[in-house]
Design a protein around this motif. Structure first.
Motif, PDB file in Angstrom:
ATOM      1  N   MET C   1       0.826  -1.200   0.000  1.00 55.14           N
ATOM      2  CA  MET C   1       0.000   0.000   0.000  1.00 55.14           C
ATOM      3  C   MET C   1       0.865   1.257   0.000  1.00 55.14           C
ATOM      4  O   MET C   1       1.831   1.329   0.743  1.00 55.14           O
ATOM      5  CB  MET C   1      -0.895  -0.016   1.246  1.00 55.14           C
ATOM      6  CG  MET C   1      -2.326   0.299   0.897  1.00 55.14           C
ATOM      7  SD  MET C   1      -3.395   0.175   2.342  1.00 55.14           S
ATOM      8  CE  MET C   1      -3.659  -1.592   2.464  1.00 55.14           C
ATOM      9  N   ARG C   2       0.541   2.204  -0.816  1.00 56.04           N
ATOM     10  CA  ARG C   2       1.357   3.397  -0.971  1.00 56.04           C
ATOM     11  C   ARG C   2       1.239   4.298   0.260  1.00 56.04           C
ATOM     12  O   ARG C   2       0.144   4.592   0.720  1.00 56.04           O
ATOM     13  CB  ARG C   2       0.901   4.168  -2.207  1.00 56.04           C
ATOM     14  CG  ARG C   2       1.962   5.068  -2.824  1.00 56.04           C
ATOM     15  CD  ARG C   2       1.489   5.528  -4.202  1.00 56.04           C
ATOM     16  NE  ARG C   2       0.063   5.850  -4.165  1.00 56.04           N
ATOM     17  CZ  ARG C   2      -0.430   7.062  -3.923  1.00 56.04           C
ATOM     18  NH1 ARG C   2       0.360   8.081  -3.687  1.00 56.04           N
ATOM     19  NH2 ARG C   2      -1.731   7.272  -3.921  1.00 56.04           N
ATOM     20  N   VAL C   3       2.377   4.717   0.785  1.00 54.81           N
ATOM     21  CA  VAL C   3       2.382   5.598   1.952  1.00 54.81           C
ATOM     22  C   VAL C   3       2.619   7.035   1.500  1.00 54.81           C
ATOM     23  O   VAL C   3       3.475   7.309   0.678  1.00 54.81           O
ATOM     24  CB  VAL C   3       3.476   5.169   2.956  1.00 54.81           C
ATOM     25  CG1 VAL C   3       3.643   6.240   4.035  1.00 54.81           C
ATOM     26  CG2 VAL C   3       3.103   3.849   3.602  1.00 54.81           C
ATOM     27  N   ASN C   4       1.813   7.910   2.034  1.00 54.25           N
ATOM     28  CA  ASN C   4       1.858   9.306   1.662  1.00 54.25           C
ATOM     29  C   ASN C   4       2.240  10.161   2.867  1.00 54.25           C
ATOM     30  O   ASN C   4       1.450  10.265   3.808  1.00 54.25           O
ATOM     31  CB  ASN C   4       0.450   9.667   1.187  1.00 54.25           C
ATOM     32  CG  ASN C   4       0.493  10.707   0.117  1.00 54.25           C
ATOM     33  OD1 ASN C   4       1.225  11.692   0.264  1.00 54.25           O
ATOM     34  ND2 ASN C   4      -0.265  10.489  -0.937  1.00 54.25           N
ATOM     35  N   HIS C   5       3.429  10.740   2.827  1.00 60.55           N
ATOM     36  CA  HIS C   5       3.866  11.586   3.944  1.00 60.55           C
ATOM     37  C   HIS C   5       3.357  13.006   3.744  1.00 60.55           C
ATOM     38  O   HIS C   5       3.741  13.672   2.783  1.00 60.55           O
ATOM     39  CB  HIS C   5       5.389  11.562   4.044  1.00 60.55           C
ATOM     40  CG  HIS C   5       5.909  10.216   4.430  1.00 60.55           C
ATOM     41  ND1 HIS C   5       5.958   9.801   5.738  1.00 60.55           N
ATOM     42  CD2 HIS C   5       6.346   9.174   3.688  1.00 60.55           C
ATOM     43  CE1 HIS C   5       6.418   8.565   5.779  1.00 60.55           C
ATOM     44  NE2 HIS C   5       6.660   8.159   4.547  1.00 60.55           N
ATOM     45  N   CYS C   6       2.487  13.436   4.620  1.00 63.17           N
ATOM     46  CA  CYS C   6       1.854  14.742   4.421  1.00 63.17           C
ATOM     47  C   CYS C   6       2.629  15.881   5.062  1.00 63.17           C
ATOM     48  O   CYS C   6       2.564  17.016   4.597  1.00 63.17           O
ATOM     49  CB  CYS C   6       0.440  14.741   4.977  1.00 63.17           C
ATOM     50  SG  CYS C   6      -0.600  13.450   4.295  1.00 63.17           S
ATOM     51  N   GLY C   7       3.336  15.593   6.153  1.00 64.33           N
ATOM     52  CA  GLY C   7       4.079  16.688   6.787  1.00 64.33           C
ATOM     53  C   GLY C   7       4.661  16.303   8.130  1.00 64.33           C
ATOM     54  O   GLY C   7       4.259  15.316   8.741  1.00 64.33           O
ATOM     55  N   ARG C   8       5.660  17.087   8.536  1.00 60.12           N
ATOM     56  CA  ARG C   8       6.298  16.950   9.850  1.00 60.12           C
ATOM     57  C   ARG C   8       6.437  18.349  10.407  1.00 60.12           C
ATOM     58  O   ARG C   8       6.996  19.230   9.753  1.00 60.12           O
ATOM     59  CB  ARG C   8       7.728  16.412   9.692  1.00 60.12           C
ATOM     60  CG  ARG C   8       7.850  14.927   9.503  1.00 60.12           C
ATOM     61  CD  ARG C   8       9.319  14.582   9.191  1.00 60.12           C
ATOM     62  NE  ARG C   8      10.204  14.893  10.314  1.00 60.12           N
ATOM     63  CZ  ARG C   8      10.415  14.073  11.341  1.00 60.12           C
ATOM     64  NH1 ARG C   8       9.834  12.896  11.368  1.00 60.12           N
ATOM     65  NH2 ARG C   8      11.208  14.425  12.332  1.00 60.12           N
ATOM     66  N   TRP C   9       5.932  18.550  11.628  1.00 60.96           N
ATOM     67  CA  TRP C   9       5.977  19.889  12.204  1.00 60.96           C
ATOM     68  C   TRP C   9       6.556  19.812  13.614  1.00 60.96           C
ATOM     69  O   TRP C   9       6.186  18.915  14.383  1.00 60.96           O
ATOM     70  CB  TRP C   9       4.564  20.481  12.269  1.00 60.96           C
ATOM     71  CG  TRP C   9       3.903  20.533  10.934  1.00 60.96           C
ATOM     72  CD1 TRP C   9       4.064  21.487   9.975  1.00 60.96           C
ATOM     73  CD2 TRP C   9       2.986  19.571  10.379  1.00 60.96           C
ATOM     74  NE1 TRP C   9       3.308  21.186   8.864  1.00 60.96           N
ATOM     75  CE2 TRP C   9       2.634  20.019   9.077  1.00 60.96           C
ATOM     76  CE3 TRP C   9       2.429  18.374  10.841  1.00 60.96           C
ATOM     77  CZ2 TRP C   9       1.765  19.323   8.259  1.00 60.96           C
ATOM     78  CZ3 TRP C   9       1.550  17.677  10.014  1.00 60.96           C
ATOM     79  CH2 TRP C   9       1.234  18.153   8.742  1.00 60.96           C
TER      80      TRP C   9
END
Ligand code: ADP
Ligand code: ADP
Lengths: 134, 123, 134, 123
Positions: C1-9
């Motif tokens: 399954m494709r993993v989508n990294h949206c952000g790191r804050w």
């Protein structure tokens, strides 16, 4: 706070009967709708685990005070421990055929705790009795 | 024991590839294995798809989910679809919370499920 | 399954800004209504624990695949352990002024897990992305 | 920092025993202590009851709950009631799930809260 013991029933193959008892008492103290369904699903999972993994016999006790309704499910295997309340998501990749029971208890109840003592394990499931929900 | 879940088959001669069954009762650990065998008993090799009407099933526990997943895996191997219809609130809740909705085609009624499958059926 | 990294804050005093990021990304992948609110409440609790108990600095990462949206909150104290996911009901007798944070994470999210490693603790909060909810 | 939660006092001369305030903004760990001090700053010894209008407060975390519980405990010692009004969905959710509803008088509007308190007020 006054504690009200509503009943203690042995866990047998008559799960439908056990669910009737739970439904009756939970409704009487004001649990309705989805929260009642959630408790019923979770308590049934605890009961079938007694039959399948927990030594085959046990007791379900139901009591409440003003703040919460509590269901204690005690088995005779005593192998479940406090660590079994861990909550990881089963079956998010492929449909996992197993491992939903304990997860559901944690997901659906306000409290989910396991206590191991004297050769028995006790699963505690609790729902708040919120005055506004009555 | 919880009363046995009654299985009824509702064959539709115009849809020989589709097994249509309904479950009546409360499905739990005590009667799930029996129901699984009953369903396997009505499935034939021609059945590529399965529609299960759950409108008379007010309760289903994790053992019941397991039976449905096993049927789904069998039908999946045949390249078919398992459609479920008529979920009552408690079943809707357990399917939603476990994420199992994604593995079944869930429809309001059997008729909707038939319509859903029709494009996959031979003309 | 494709993993989508949206952000790191980084977790700073700008909690409102952090909540905006979470809200934006969670909504984009289909989480709405009460389940979005639940995730927002839980993630904020994890973030304030980093500020109050977790060494004062840490990171919140948000990613998803088709099955679930995941928020990982990592602190720099590394004192939280897997045992801290225990789920007992706070404040059912008298109004407990403390102890709601970890309890809320477990109550409101589909998965709540804590992983301790290399001087850091990571709280993982997960919500299923149920196709029917989109 | 999250913007400060704005406190406004809405005194009603006909109800000298009742402090009526509203919170505007998002209440969290970074601004809760400031708000607590601001509320203590407007409470006088005459105030036996407190009405907090939350209709402009879309977010409140566990630190915010703690502030409300502290105010409740202070008012409780005076034999009074804390009424909350105008809870938005997210606040409603956190109050419901934590069981804190039972410790506050929750009303749709400030006017409802005033009506609720009226029987407890000197004529
Ligand atoms: N009462 C019990 N006594 C001993 N082991 C148990 C008990 N309940 C659950 N378990 C163990 O925990 C595992 C997970 O249980 P559960 O989440 O209910 O899923 P499942 O029953 O489908 O495996 C079981 O497979 C079993 O090994
Ligand atoms: N990131 C963390 N690092 C170390 N300890 C923590 C962390 N988060 C929580 N704790 C500990 O767990 C306790 C319970 O946390 P929580 O349930 O969020 O309630 P509260 O913050 O109101 O005490 C805290 O008081 C603290 O001792």
């Amino acid at each position: 706070m006054r504690v009200n013991h509503c009943g203690r029933w042995p866990i047998t193959q008559d799960l439908a009967g056990l669910r009737r008892h739970i439904h009756h008492h939970a409704q009487r103290v004001g649990l309705t709708g989805q929260r009642l369904d959630d408790l019923l699903i979770a308590a049934n999972e605890a009961a079938i685990n007694v039959l399948e993994h927990g030594g085959g016999s046990g007791v379900l006790a139901l009591w409440h005070d003003e703040a919460a309704l509590t269901i204690d499910v005690t088995d005779t295997a005593g192998r479940l421990t406090g660590d079994d309340v861990r909550r990881e998501l089963p079956g998010s990749d492929s449909p996992a055929p197993r491992g939903f029971g304990l997860w559901l208890m944690g997901r659906l109840c306000d409290e989910f705790a396991i206590h191991q003592e004297g050769g028995r394990s006790r699963v505690r499931l609790r729902m708040r009795l919120n005055p506004l929900e009555r | 024991m919880t009363a046995v879940v009654q299985l009824a088959a509702h064959p539709d001669d115009s849809l020989p590839e589709v097994a249509i069954v309904s479950f009546t009762g409360e499905l739990d650990y005590t009667n799930a294995e029996q129901l699984r065998q009953d369903v396997l008993g009505v499935l034939t090799p021609e059945h590529r798809h399965l529609i299960v009407d759950l409108s008379e099933l007010p309760f289903c526990d994790s053992t019941g989910l397991r039976i449905l997943l096993a049927l789904r895996s069998l039908i999946d191997d045949r390249g078919g679809t398992v459609a479920l219809s008529g979920l009552q609130p408690r079943l809707n809740r357990i399917f939603k919370v476990t994420g199992l909705f994604q593995f079944f085609a869930v429809q309001p009624t059997v008729a909707d499920a038939v319509e859903l499958l029709r494009p996959q059926l031979p003309a």
